[in-house]
Design an enzyme around this catalytic site. Structure first.
Site: not given
Length: 247
Positions: A71-73, A75
């Protein structure tokens, strides 16, 4: 140069909820702003990352769990961790085969004309200098996202739509690029939208639910994560109520 020392953390220090735990895996509710790994930008600095907490997530096993996907930072939401090598191998195969169902909630500026549809846009890296940044490119990797409009509204004069996004492929920044290129950037997106680099509303993208078919003879294991505080005003403007059923 050695990395800076960080204090050992216990289960009481965890800055997130554990949504599911069994002998194979954990599902946690990753907070927005917490990187999964310590990247080059964090080198030489003491900043919180998920790997700082892996020892506290052993729950009696000899090995630390590992993230089975990314997961993106910025998100938030459901993140799956494998608890041992056999579990990681099985989870990685399920992700590769597209058998794990993931649903994200997003608030986008503007919104689609239709209440449901499929975004089919191939994606490629924007440039070698941009690292993870992506762009639509017919010569790129095939990428598909299903969407459903769950509500519409406005906040501070900005027209918004609340979407459920179902990624059918797993490309880097897929949901962010697909939304921005198709009908409006995700609210708070500093890369593909117009949000400021600091002091903005935060990325309004949340991994709301996940279903993992670990055992073919049983129902998939399901987990759901409550949306983070920074998304709730925009969600409420689009019709979400805090006591609503998540899905």
């Amino acid at each position: 140069m050695t990395s800076p020392e960080r204090p050992a953390l216990s289960q009481d220090d965890l800055p997130f909820a554990v949504l599911h735990r069994d002998a194979m895996m954990l599902v946690i509710d990753k907070p927005a702003g917490l990187p999964v790994h310590r990247g080059p930008a964090a080198k030489g600095r003491i900043i919180p990352v998920l790997t700082d907490h892996l020892d506290a997530l052993r729950f009696g096993l000899p090995r630390r769990p590992e993230a089975a996907h990314r997961l993106d930072k910025d998100t938030s939401g459901c993140l799956v961790l494998g608890r041992h090598p056999r579990a990681m191998a099985q989870l990685n195969q399920l992700f590769r085969d597209g058998r794990i169902e993931k649903t994200y909630w997003a608030i986008v500026e503007g919104g689609p004309a239709e209440d449901a549809g499929l975004i089919d846009l191939a994606l490629a890296k924007r440039s070698p200098e941009r690292g993870w940044w992506m762009k639509p490119d017919p010569k790129g990797l095939p990428s598909q996202t299903g969407y459903r409009v769950l509500g519409r509204g406005s906040l501070d004069g900005i027209q918004l739509a609340w979407l459920a996004l179902d990624p059918l492929t797993g490309r880097t920044h897929q949901l962010r690029v697909h939304c921005a290129a198709s009908f409006g950037a995700i609210f708070g997106d500093e890369i593909y939208g117009n949000a400021p680099r600091s002091g903005g509303p935060g990325l309004h993208l949340h991994a709301q639910s996940i279903a993992i078919p670990l055992n073919p003879k049983r129902e998939p294991i399901r987990a759901e994560a409550v949306p983070p505080p920074h998304m709730r005003a925009a969600l409420a403007a689009c019709g979400w109520a805090a006591d609503d059923k998540l899905s």
